[in-house]
Design a protein around this motif. Structure first.
Motif: not given
Length: 378
Positions: A9, A12, A27, A30, A104
């Motif tokens: 998080d 993100i 977001e 992700a 990621v």
């Protein structure tokens, strides 16, 4: 489902990304990559029905990350044809998410460092000495661009005064030019600031009576601090990637703020006018006017980072003139009839708006005048 149960998080950012910055992960991207992993890469490892805030699910996922990374990399390496690439892009939600899958995976690999980076950001807030902050910055892996991009992204979310950190970085780089900052390994720091500035856009894209004005004002202030840390310290080139991003973000944020600024003066006049017939105070209209004054005061402090100078000057003047008129008019009415609750409430609202538009001292003078009128009546 919350992407990766919150493991990454810290890097993100909300909303969709107009610009892809090195350490920030939109977001939407992700979420698309997480869906691909849950559904197509490791359905046997991840429970798709787990709650977003399930700490047990997060703790269970952490030791499985190496296996998850291995499977994901194998799936990407197996893409050998355009059709296969299009298929995996669709599984992730589009080619934009596919382009960010490497970031990621790297964030998952470095997940244990993200909490430390956030702690670094919080600690930096207490460092007022530029030399000490410079020493702290040198603890970052400046030679590893991919990792430092993630760490600066995570840290910047906790930094209250980004300009102070930028000044320390420039001191270490020896020059404020883009080339010097890149050579010194501080390009990820600039990327992180621009990424977090872009992340303020969703908070500004609110409309209607239920818009969170506190959130809007905080977003404007945060955007200003981050942008000034870049534009006020770094010597940006004319047509470089960073200068292009700065111009585009400034334009987008200014366009979102402009309607809010345009409505301030009409809302103030509507809220403080006296109604013919049975006088009344419209609570919703007063709230809208007060919210507008809060936004106006915030823009006053942040105008250097917005392309709204002409409109701000006009609105600032109009609101000031309107408030002076309404305050004097309602104060006279209150002196004539201090027992009228509607006039008293309207005067209180006008004084609060005047405090935001002018200053607390002026508002205190008006409050004393109101109290004097009440005492004379009693």
């Amino acid at each position: 489902m919350r992407p990766f149960f919150g493991l990454i998080d810290a890097v993100i950012v909300p909303g969709t990304a107009g610009f892809d910055f090195d350490g920030g992960i939109a977001e939407a991207h992700a979420r698309g990559i997480w869906t691909w992993m849950v559904r197509d890469v490791a359905p046997d490892l991840i429970d798709p029905n787990a709650a977003d805030d399930d700490q047990a699910a997060r703790q269970a996922l952490d030791p499985l990350v190496p296996e998850l990374l291995q499977r994901a990399r194998a799936a990407i390496s197996a893409v050998g044809t355009p059709d296969a690439e299009r298929r995996i892009q669709l599984q992730m939600g589009g080619d934009d998410a596919f382009r960010r899958v490497g970031v990621v995976l790297n964030a998952l690999k470095c997940r244990s460092l993200l909490d430390k980076a956030q702690a670094f950001g919080r600690a930096a807030n207490g460092m007022t000495d530029e030399m000490a902050l410079g020493v702290a910055l040198q603890s970052m892996p400046l030679n590893d661009h991919a990792v430092s991009a993630l760490l600066f992204q995570a840290a910047m979310g906790q930094v209250s005064h980004p300009g102070r950190m930028m000044a320390a970085a420039i001191r270490l780089a020896g020059s404020a030019t883009e080339a010097s900052m890149q050579r010194a390994g501080f390009a990820p720091l600039i990327e992180a600031m621009l990424s977090h500035a872009q992340a303020q856009i969703p908070a500004l894209d609110q409309h209607g009576a239920f818009a969170d004005i506190d959130l809007t004002c905080r977003a404007i202030d945060r955007f200003h601090r981050l942008m000034r840390a870049v534009t006020g310290y770094v010597e940006l080139g004319r047509l470089t990637r960073w200068s292009t991003a700065v111009a585009a973000l400034t334009k987008t944020v200014s366009e979102l703020v402009e309607p809010k600024l345009r409505d301030v003066s009409p809302n103030v006049n509507l809220a403080l006018r006296r109604h013919s017939g049975q006088d009344r105070l419209d609570g919703d209209q007063v709230l809208a006017a007060l919210n507008g004054c809060y936004v106006l005061a915030t823009i006053r402090d942040c105008r250097d980072s917005l392309a709204l100078n002409a409109m701000f000057d006009q609105t600032w003047t109009q609101v000031g003139q309107a408030l002076e008129m309404h305050v004097q008019r309602n104060l006279e009415l209150f002196r004539q009839n201090p027992g009228d609750r509607v006039i008293g409430a309207r005067l209180d609202a006008a004084i609060k708006m005047a405090e935001l538009r002018f200053n607390p001292d002026y508002a205190d003078v008006l409050r004393r005048a109101r109290e004097t009128a009440e005492k004379r009546a009693s």
